[in-house]
Design an enzyme around this catalytic site. Structure first.
Site, PDB file in Angstrom:
ATOM      1  N   HIS A   1      42.540  56.626  24.492  1.00 52.66           N
ATOM      2  CA  HIS A   1      42.075  56.128  23.186  1.00 52.66           C
ATOM      3  C   HIS A   1      43.088  56.478  22.100  1.00 52.66           C
ATOM      4  O   HIS A   1      43.031  57.567  21.532  1.00 52.66           O
ATOM      5  CB  HIS A   1      40.715  56.739  22.842  1.00 52.66           C
TER       6      HIS A   1
ATOM      7  N   GLU B   1      43.162  55.545  19.163  1.00 49.05           N
ATOM      8  CA  GLU B   1      42.545  55.580  17.839  1.00 49.05           C
ATOM      9  C   GLU B   1      41.973  56.936  17.471  1.00 49.05           C
ATOM     10  O   GLU B   1      41.724  57.204  16.301  1.00 49.05           O
ATOM     11  CB  GLU B   1      41.442  54.503  17.737  1.00 49.05           C
TER      12      GLU B   1
ATOM     13  N   CYS C   1      40.903  51.248  27.065  1.00 49.65           N
ATOM     14  CA  CYS C   1      39.880  51.784  27.967  1.00 49.65           C
ATOM     15  C   CYS C   1      39.190  50.636  28.731  1.00 49.65           C
ATOM     16  O   CYS C   1      39.819  49.991  29.549  1.00 49.65           O
ATOM     17  CB  CYS C   1      38.896  52.658  27.201  1.00 49.65           C
TER      18      CYS C   1
END
Ligand code: XMP
Length: 507
Positions: free
Chosen positions: A167, A169, A79
């Site tokens: 993202h 994660e 990001c």
């Protein structure tokens, strides 16, 4: 040497999550403030740049010097990290470009890219950005796009550097784990040997080297963190560790005795201090919740200090501080913004050096290490219990008689949860003694007695919580048992409030 991945934190809410995902790949990692890269560290195998609340175009945007990092270590920008790499290389990041929040589908352009191995085409990814990269420098190879964002993933030609706008994660990124795994294993070549057993071995060696023949004192609470810290230290330095377990009169039913017996079984050198009277005396007439907490906290420090001073030649104070406490204590500029919880102030007061063997572990990792150390599942799976104990569950003034009533009621509730296989389904549970009486009838007699509230919540971290939907039959039988067996109680109610707005503890 301990291999590690460094995550440079630009302040994203997801930074901790990146660390957890990397650790789930049995790879050790550390979060560092964006401008504090540990250049002298020899074990680094890769670097991740986190997201950020800033736009790279903000005048106050966080800057870091990547000249010693790029080309030297494999690098993944996530990001803001990806935008920062583009922005500082002559690319363009537009604040008025396409915004995306939530799910998007990613189309890969290069199946041979190692970051994308095994990722399905049109994979759902989670986006959360107001800016987007509208122009990339020549050396940037576009490897993935979404409907709205062309440069959703890129690599830099001639180096092991990647940037992803999404993202990986977060749970909602369908193949996010694969992307991170590709980075960690195929690009950084992690040995994936970060396991509870390897943590124990290296920590015990480090503790031995650090502490030598020094004597250490540790405050045990009966909870998971302090117990795991104690068992690790015991493994490292044996009898040079003295643990102090204080009965503040606000523990659960027979907890002092059972926890002490447990500790003795584990071979720990523990002093059990009965300080109930000290606390009851100090709490006389105290009704205001914050004042109560302060009195209990001070009582603990006074008793611990007194007992530790009776020991000879103590040089270190050990604490079961864990990683979230450490990260919360650091702002991204490295300033301490919140001091550690229940024993804050102790090291300064006692003039001791601090040793915190769990300071780099997440809670679930502490539990895994605890299991590996052979600590009983009952202890590892214990519900959280607040430092001030039953003191914050007896509303109003604390007296020994009220403690007796609450301990018994709480015992029937908790034992009932265990007996009905419900204990592990709730995150935390306990009874509360209310400062009111109500009318009842027992036999032919009118009663005017205490009310007990039961509280059980589901949560992951205690920050938010929902009330547990325990079966009515179970609640009914616990209520009966408490009213029949606990002298002084004639009514039981169940708390159906969630957090927010209600907190888990009533005080
Ligand atoms: P609240 O009541 O704030 O509680 O919703 C969230 C979690 O924190 C625990 N808690 C404490 N733990 N010292 C502690 O060690 C404290 O003073 C304290 N106050 C609340 C609470 O039990 C719950 O797990």
């Amino acid at each position: 040497m301990q291999e590690k991945i460094i995550i440079l934190d630009f302040g994203s809410q997801y930074t901790q999550l990146i660390a957890r995902r990397v650790r789930e790949l049995n790879t050790y990692c550390e979060i560092k403030p964006y401008n504090k890269f540990p250049h002298e560290d020899k074990g680094i195998i890769g670097v991740i740049l986190s997201g950020s609340p800033y736009s790279v175009n903000d005048p106050e945007a966080l800057q870091c010097d990547l000249s010693q990092i790029r080309g030297r270590y494999p690098l993944l920008g996530i990001c803001y990290g990806a935008q920062y790499l583009a922005h500082t290389n002559g690319g363009k990041v537009a604040s008025n470009g396409s915004r995306e929040y939530g799910k998007a589908e990613l189309v890969w352009h290069d199946d041979s890219d190692p970051l994308m191995h095994g990722v399905s085409d049109n994979s759902v990814v989670w986006m959360s950005h107001g800016d987007s990269i509208t122009h990339t420098p020549e050396s940037f190879v576009n490897v993935g796009s979404t409907a709205d964002v062309k440069n959703a993933a890129y690599r830099i030609d001639g180096e092991l550097t990647w940037g992803v706008q999404f993202h990986p994660e977060v749970y909602h990124s369908q193949d996010g784990k694969i992307v991170l795994s590709n980075f960690v294993t195929e690009i950084c070549h992690s040995r994936q040997d970060w396991t509870p057993a390897s943590f124990i071995e290296s920590t015990v060696n480090e503790l031995r080297a650090k502490l030598g023949d020094d004597k250490v004192v540790l405050a045990l609470s009966g909870g998971v963190d302090s117990t795991v810290a104690a068992v690790l230290l015991n493994k490292a330095i044996g009898k040079n560790l003295t643990c102090i377990f204080v009965d503040n009169g606000l523990l659960r039913y027979k907890e002092f005795e059972s926890v002490l017996a447990n500790y003795a079984d584990m071979g720990l050198n523990v002093l059990g201090i009965d300080a109930r009277d000290h606390f009851y005396e100090a709490l006389k007439g105290v009704t205001e919740p914050e004042k109560k907490r302060k009195v209990i906290g001070k009582g603990f420090i006074d008793i611990f200090d007194r007992e530790a001073h009776k020991l000879k030649d103590i040089k270190w104070l050990a604490q079961g501080t864990i990683y979230p406490d450490v990260i919360e204590s650091l702002s991204i500029t490295g300033m301490v913004i919140k001091s550690h919880h229940n024993v804050g102030g102790l090291p300064e007061k006692m003039n001791l050096k601090l040793v915190e063997p769990l300071r780099l572990l997440f809670k679930d990792e502490v539990r895994r290490v605890g299991r590996e150390l052979g600590i009983t599942p009952q202890l590892i799976g214990r519900h959280p219990f607040p430092g001030p104990g039953l003191g914050v569950r007896i509303l109003g003034e604390v007296t020994p008689e009220k403690v007796r009533i609450l301990q018994e009621a709480d015992h029937f509730f908790i034992q009932g949860l265990i007996d009905n296989n419900l204990y592990d389904q709730v995150w935390q549970a306990g009874a509360i003694l209310l400062p009111i009486r109500s009318v009842g009838v027992m036999g032919d007699e009118r009663t005017y007695e205490n009310v007990i509230a039961l509280r059980a919540v589901n949560s992951t971290d205690g920050m938010t919580a929902t009330w547990s939907h325990l079966p009515f039959d179970f609640l009914g039988s616990v209520s009966n048992e408490i009213i029949n067996k606990v002298r002084g109680v004639n009514r039981v109610v169940y708390d159906i409030s969630s957090k927010p707005p209600s907190t888990i503890e009533w005080e």
